[in-house]
Write an enzyme that holds these catalytic residues in place. Structure first.
Site, short mmCIF file in Angstrom:
data_model
loop_
_atom_site.label_atom_id
_atom_site.label_comp_id
_atom_site.label_asym_id
_atom_site.label_seq_id
_atom_site.Cartn_x
_atom_site.Cartn_y
_atom_site.Cartn_z
N TYR A 187 50.32 -10.01 -26.60
CA TYR A 187 49.32 -11.08 -26.46
C TYR A 187 48.80 -11.53 -27.83
O TYR A 187 48.86 -12.71 -28.18
CB TYR A 187 48.15 -10.61 -25.58
CG TYR A 187 46.91 -11.45 -25.75
CD1 TYR A 187 46.88 -12.79 -25.33
CD2 TYR A 187 45.75 -10.93 -26.37
CE1 TYR A 187 45.74 -13.57 -25.52
CE2 TYR A 187 44.62 -11.71 -26.55
CZ TYR A 187 44.62 -13.03 -26.13
OH TYR A 187 43.50 -13.80 -26.31
N LYS A 197 49.10 -15.11 -29.98
CA LYS A 197 47.94 -15.91 -30.41
C LYS A 197 47.98 -16.11 -31.93
O LYS A 197 47.69 -17.20 -32.43
CB LYS A 197 46.63 -15.22 -30.00
CG LYS A 197 46.34 -15.20 -28.52
CD LYS A 197 46.20 -16.58 -27.89
CE LYS A 197 44.96 -17.32 -28.34
NZ LYS A 197 44.76 -18.57 -27.55
N THR A 249 41.45 -15.86 -30.94
CA THR A 249 40.81 -14.57 -30.69
C THR A 249 40.67 -13.75 -31.97
O THR A 249 41.51 -13.89 -32.88
CB THR A 249 41.64 -13.79 -29.65
OG1 THR A 249 41.19 -12.45 -29.60
CG2 THR A 249 43.12 -13.77 -30.01
N ASP A 250 39.69 -12.85 -31.98
CA ASP A 250 39.56 -11.93 -33.12
C ASP A 250 40.71 -10.92 -33.17
O ASP A 250 40.91 -10.25 -34.19
CB ASP A 250 38.21 -11.20 -33.09
CG ASP A 250 37.94 -10.41 -31.81
OD1 ASP A 250 38.79 -10.42 -30.90
OD2 ASP A 250 36.86 -9.77 -31.73
N GLU A 251 41.46 -10.80 -32.06
CA GLU A 251 42.53 -9.79 -32.02
C GLU A 251 43.66 -10.08 -32.99
O GLU A 251 44.48 -9.21 -33.25
CB GLU A 251 43.10 -9.69 -30.61
CG GLU A 251 42.10 -9.20 -29.61
CD GLU A 251 42.73 -8.79 -28.30
OE1 GLU A 251 43.97 -8.63 -28.25
OE2 GLU A 251 41.99 -8.63 -27.33
P1 NAD Z 1 42.03 -16.89 -18.58
O1 NAD Z 1 43.26 -16.06 -18.42
O2 NAD Z 1 40.83 -16.61 -17.76
O3 NAD Z 1 42.40 -18.43 -18.36
C1 NAD Z 1 43.55 -19.02 -18.86
C2 NAD Z 1 43.75 -20.36 -18.15
O4 NAD Z 1 44.92 -20.98 -18.70
C3 NAD Z 1 44.00 -20.22 -16.64
O5 NAD Z 1 43.24 -21.18 -15.94
C4 NAD Z 1 45.49 -20.50 -16.49
O6 NAD Z 1 45.85 -21.08 -15.23
C5 NAD Z 1 45.73 -21.46 -17.64
N1 NAD Z 1 47.13 -21.48 -18.08
C6 NAD Z 1 47.92 -20.41 -18.38
N2 NAD Z 1 49.15 -20.84 -18.73
C7 NAD Z 1 49.13 -22.20 -18.69
C8 NAD Z 1 50.09 -23.21 -18.96
N3 NAD Z 1 51.34 -22.90 -19.35
N4 NAD Z 1 49.73 -24.50 -18.82
C9 NAD Z 1 48.47 -24.84 -18.42
N5 NAD Z 1 47.53 -23.92 -18.13
C10 NAD Z 1 47.84 -22.61 -18.27
O7 NAD Z 1 41.69 -16.82 -20.15
P2 NAD Z 1 40.28 -16.80 -20.89
O8 NAD Z 1 39.81 -15.41 -20.98
O9 NAD Z 1 39.41 -17.84 -20.31
O10 NAD Z 1 40.74 -17.24 -22.36
C11 NAD Z 1 40.82 -18.63 -22.70
C12 NAD Z 1 41.19 -18.77 -24.15
O11 NAD Z 1 40.24 -18.11 -24.96
C13 NAD Z 1 42.54 -18.12 -24.51
O12 NAD Z 1 43.19 -18.95 -25.44
C14 NAD Z 1 42.16 -16.79 -25.14
O13 NAD Z 1 43.14 -16.38 -26.05
C15 NAD Z 1 40.87 -17.17 -25.83
N6 NAD Z 1 39.90 -16.08 -26.02
C16 NAD Z 1 39.51 -15.32 -24.98
C17 NAD Z 1 38.53 -14.34 -25.18
C18 NAD Z 1 38.02 -13.48 -24.04
O14 NAD Z 1 37.19 -12.62 -24.25
N7 NAD Z 1 38.45 -13.68 -22.80
C19 NAD Z 1 37.99 -14.14 -26.45
C20 NAD Z 1 38.45 -14.93 -27.51
C21 NAD Z 1 39.39 -15.92 -27.29
O1 DAU Z 2 38.64 -9.82 -28.45
C1 DAU Z 2 38.96 -10.96 -27.72
C2 DAU Z 2 39.88 -10.59 -26.57
O2 DAU Z 2 39.07 -9.92 -25.59
C3 DAU Z 2 40.58 -11.81 -25.96
O3 DAU Z 2 41.46 -12.34 -26.91
C4 DAU Z 2 41.37 -11.42 -24.71
O4 DAU Z 2 41.91 -12.57 -24.09
C5 DAU Z 2 40.42 -10.72 -23.74
O5 DAU Z 2 41.15 -10.28 -22.59
C6 DAU Z 2 39.75 -9.54 -24.42
O6 DAU Z 2 40.73 -8.52 -24.75
P1 DAU Z 2 40.46 -6.97 -24.50
O7 DAU Z 2 41.77 -6.30 -24.39
O8 DAU Z 2 39.47 -6.45 -25.47
O9 DAU Z 2 39.71 -7.06 -23.05
P2 DAU Z 2 39.81 -6.21 -21.72
O10 DAU Z 2 38.75 -6.75 -20.81
O11 DAU Z 2 41.19 -6.11 -21.19
O12 DAU Z 2 39.37 -4.76 -22.20
C7 DAU Z 2 38.14 -4.52 -22.90
C8 DAU Z 2 38.11 -3.06 -23.32
O13 DAU Z 2 38.00 -2.23 -22.16
C9 DAU Z 2 39.39 -2.57 -24.02
O14 DAU Z 2 39.04 -1.62 -25.00
C10 DAU Z 2 40.19 -1.91 -22.89
C11 DAU Z 2 39.11 -1.33 -22.02
N1 DAU Z 2 39.38 -1.22 -20.57
C12 DAU Z 2 39.86 -2.30 -19.91
C13 DAU Z 2 40.06 -2.27 -18.55
C14 DAU Z 2 40.62 -3.46 -17.80
C15 DAU Z 2 39.05 -0.05 -19.91
O15 DAU Z 2 38.58 0.95 -20.50
N2 DAU Z 2 39.23 -0.01 -18.55
C16 DAU Z 2 39.73 -1.06 -17.84
O16 DAU Z 2 39.85 -0.96 -16.60
#
Ligand code: NAD
Ligand code: DAU
Length: 332
Positions: free
Chosen positions: A148, A152, A121-123
């Site tokens: 989190y 990562k 992630t960019d975080e």
């Molecule tokens: P998500 O929470 O939707 O999915 C995570 C999946 O991993 C789930 O299906 C869960 O059951 C599985 N999981 C969790 N713990 C596990 C374990 N111990 N063994 C096997 N499976 C397990 O997450 P997402 O948003 O799809 O993110 C997927 C990946 O992408 C993560 O590594 C996250 O850091 C990265 N990522 C997410 C975003 C975003 O915007 N959501 C952006 C950049 C990177």
């Molecule tokens: O940047 C990549 C990341 O993006 C991934 O690594 C994470 O897995 C993914 O969850 C996401 O992280 P964020 O914390 O940015 O996403 P989230 O959807 O939780 O929140 C997006 C923005 O919205 C953040 O600034 C918090 C805000 N927010 C979130 C929720 C749930 C609100 O204002 N209201 C809300 O109800």
């Protein structure tokens, strides 16, 4: 390469990747997923049985992972605890999965000499000021803010060390915020869409000025396939689609697309340590590997996502009440 092992393939981005890869390549895919609260077997429904298999299991289970890695050509590692808010209230599962789980996978990949791609992630880079002209690049120093993002960051550093010290055949990608179908209703965009469907006013943390750099999940998938096939071992690639928007703007767009007044939302308690702004410079991926995003119109992508949640209520409804109850306790 013919066979991929995809960890976390029942989650949001993993399931989108599996569908995208089955459609655009000839790989056979095995998903290993623990099916935590965030995993949903329904997200993988209807995939071709001759090219797709599902194994329920934990990436920290060394015996299971050794066997699955031995049987594959490459591992694409998505599995993680992924939600910042959860990590602030109960960090332990983030260490178990993101650190120990990643360690278990790279040990198996090293033993069996298998190609490994680590999804991150960019975080890990922390945050930027709103008026900072710089964006994150592969050279930006790590500075994670939450449990989190620090786990990562730790997992990225493990992969880098395994490349250098043990010759692991790995690449890493760090992507910005994804949107699209099959995202859990705890996350910002699906939470607000399903709130509006339920007649609940959307909830903005703090002032809503925080900026995220949105990318469609399919563009993330095409970038990962590009890196898997053309990326240089040991390299990190940032993935982003120039989609910076503040949260207030996103909520107002959702309300407008859903036929509500643009101001029909509430401000709630801010997230502790809330990162202000993320912004990705993906020049390296574009210039060295020739990748380009396809989804350039965020408004259109958002409309399609709203339509998906309207049409797939049976997918998200079982999680909605308990997710909102959890937020209510937190004042959010
Ligand atoms: P998500 O929470 O939707 O999915 C995570 C999946 O991993 C789930 O299906 C869960 O059951 C599985 N999981 C969790 N713990 C596990 C374990 N111990 N063994 C096997 N499976 C397990 O997450 P997402 O948003 O799809 O993110 C997927 C990946 O992408 C993560 O590594 C996250 O850091 C990265 N990522 C997410 C975003 C975003 O915007 N959501 C952006 C950049 C990177
Ligand atoms: O940047 C990549 C990341 O993006 C991934 O690594 C994470 O897995 C993914 O969850 C996401 O992280 P964020 O914390 O940015 O996403 P989230 O959807 O939780 O929140 C997006 C923005 O919205 C953040 O600034 C918090 C805000 N927010 C979130 C929720 C749930 C609100 O204002 N209201 C809300 O109800």
């Amino acid at each position: 390469m013919q066979k991929l092992l995809v960890t976390g393939g029942a989650g949001f981005i993993g399931s989108n990747f599996v569908r995208y890869a089955l459609e655009h390549t000839s790989y056979s895919i095995t998903v290993v997923d623990k099916l935590t609260y965030a995993g949903n077997r329904e997200s993988l429904r209807g995939l071709p049985e001759d090219r797709f298999a599902f194994v329920k299991g934990d990436i920290a289970d060394a015996a299971l992972i050794d066997q699955l890695v031995a049987e594959t050509d490459a591992v694409v590692h998505y599995a993680a605890e992924s939600h910042n808010d959860n990590s602030l209230h109960d960090p332990r599962p983030f260490l178990d999965t993101n650190i120990i789980g990643t360690y278990t996978l790279i040990e198996a990949a090293r033993r069996h000499g298998k190609r490994f791609h680590h999804i991150s992630t960019d975080e890990v880079y922390g945050d930027l000021e709103l008026d900072d002209p710089q964006r994150f690049t592969e050279q930006t120093p790590y500075n994670p803010s939450s449990p989190y993002s620090s786990t990562k960051a730790g997992s990225d550093l493990l992969v880098r060390a395994w490349v250098r010290s043990f010759g692991l055949q790995a690449t890493i990608s760090n992507c910005s915020n994804n949107y699209g179908p099959y995202q859990h209703v705890e996350k910002f965009i699906p939470r607000q869409i399903t709130n509006v469907i339920d007649g609940i006013r959307p909830k903005l943390y703090g002032k809503g000025e925080n900026v995220r750099d949105w990318i469609h999940a399919d563009d993330h998938s095409s970038a990962v396939l590009t890196i898997l096939e053309k990326g240089e071992i040991g390299q990190t690639y940032l993935i982003g689609a120039d989609g910076e928007r503040n949260n207030k703007d996103v909520v107002e767009q959702i309300l407008e697309h859903m036929g509500q007044p643009r101001a029909a939302y509430d401000h709630v308690v801010d997230r502790a340590g809330h990162d202000l702004r993320y912004a990705i410079d993906s020049s390296k991926l574009r210039s060295e590997l020739g990748w380009r995003p396809v989804f350039s119109d965020f408004g259109k992508g958002l409309e399609d996502t709203i339509a998906w949640y309207r049409d797939n209520e049976s997918w998200w409804r079982p999680q909605k009440a308990q997710t909102e109850a959890k937020y209510q306790v937190q004042g959010q």
